[in-house]
Design a protein around this motif. Structure first.
Motif, short mmCIF file in Angstrom:
data_model
loop_
_atom_site.label_atom_id
_atom_site.label_comp_id
_atom_site.label_asym_id
_atom_site.label_seq_id
_atom_site.Cartn_x
_atom_site.Cartn_y
_atom_site.Cartn_z
N ILE A 244 93.54 -105.24 -93.89
CA ILE A 244 94.88 -104.68 -93.68
C ILE A 244 94.87 -103.18 -93.98
CG2 ILE A 244 97.26 -104.71 -94.53
CD1 ILE A 244 96.85 -107.78 -94.95
N LYS A 245 94.21 -102.79 -95.05
CA LYS A 245 94.12 -101.38 -95.43
C LYS A 245 93.45 -100.57 -94.32
CE LYS A 245 92.00 -98.60 -99.09
NZ LYS A 245 91.20 -98.67 -100.32
N LYS A 246 92.34 -101.07 -93.78
CA LYS A 246 91.63 -100.36 -92.70
C LYS A 246 92.48 -100.30 -91.43
CE LYS A 246 86.95 -101.43 -94.27
NZ LYS A 246 85.72 -102.19 -93.99
N ALA A 247 93.18 -101.38 -91.13
CA ALA A 247 94.03 -101.40 -89.93
C ALA A 247 95.18 -100.40 -90.07
CB ALA A 247 94.57 -102.82 -89.70
N LYS A 248 95.78 -100.31 -91.25
CA LYS A 248 96.86 -99.34 -91.48
C LYS A 248 96.34 -97.92 -91.36
CE LYS A 248 99.99 -102.18 -94.21
NZ LYS A 248 100.62 -102.40 -95.52
N ALA A 249 95.16 -97.68 -91.92
CA ALA A 249 94.58 -96.35 -91.87
C ALA A 249 94.27 -95.94 -90.42
CB ALA A 249 93.30 -96.30 -92.70
N ALA A 250 93.94 -96.90 -89.60
CA ALA A 250 93.63 -96.62 -88.19
C ALA A 250 94.87 -96.68 -87.31
CB ALA A 250 92.59 -97.62 -87.69
N GLY A 251 96.03 -96.95 -87.90
CA GLY A 251 97.27 -97.03 -87.14
C GLY A 251 97.37 -98.27 -86.27
N ARG A 252 96.68 -99.33 -86.67
CA ARG A 252 96.68 -100.56 -85.87
C ARG A 252 97.35 -101.74 -86.59
NH1 ARG A 252 91.22 -102.10 -85.36
NH2 ARG A 252 90.66 -100.57 -86.90
#
Length: 115
Positions: A103-111
């Motif tokens: 979730i953290k990586k997806a938020k950081a990538a705007g996804r």
């Protein structure tokens, strides 16, 4: 070697069963075809039962084959040796460690969508 024909029939049966039940919408969209495939599955399983009875009879066994009690999910899991407490612990650890990172990586990538 005596069991090869039995195992081949069981494999044929299982393939057809899996194909029919894994296709979630098939029973709605093609009920006659799925019924036909399932009937073939049951026929192969019955042929396997008859062949295994002959193999057992050749070896002098004519009684009922003892079967484990797998009448519930828990009993079946225990019979095949699943350690469900460990599995549940592994799942909990996964949900608490890996998923938050995703979730953290997806938020950081705007996804990611905040729900």
């Amino acid at each position: 070697a005596e069991m090869k024909p039995v195992l081949d029939l069981l494999r044929k049966s299982q393939w057809r069963w899996d194909f029919a039940v894994a296709s979630h919408g098939a029973s709605f969209h093609a009920p006659q075809e799925i019924t036909r495939i399932l009937s073939h599955s049951l026929d192969y399983a019955n042929q396997a039962r008859l062949k295994v009875a002959k193999v057992l009879a050749v070896h002098g066994f004519t009684g009922d084959v003892p079967m484990p009690d797998i009448s519930t999910k828990g009993k079946a899991q225990a019979y095949i040796g699943l350690d469900m407490k460990q599995k549940e612990g592994d799942k909990e650890k996964f949900l608490n460690t890996v998923v938050p990172e995703w979730i953290k990586k997806a938020k950081a990538a705007g996804r990611a969508i905040d729900l």
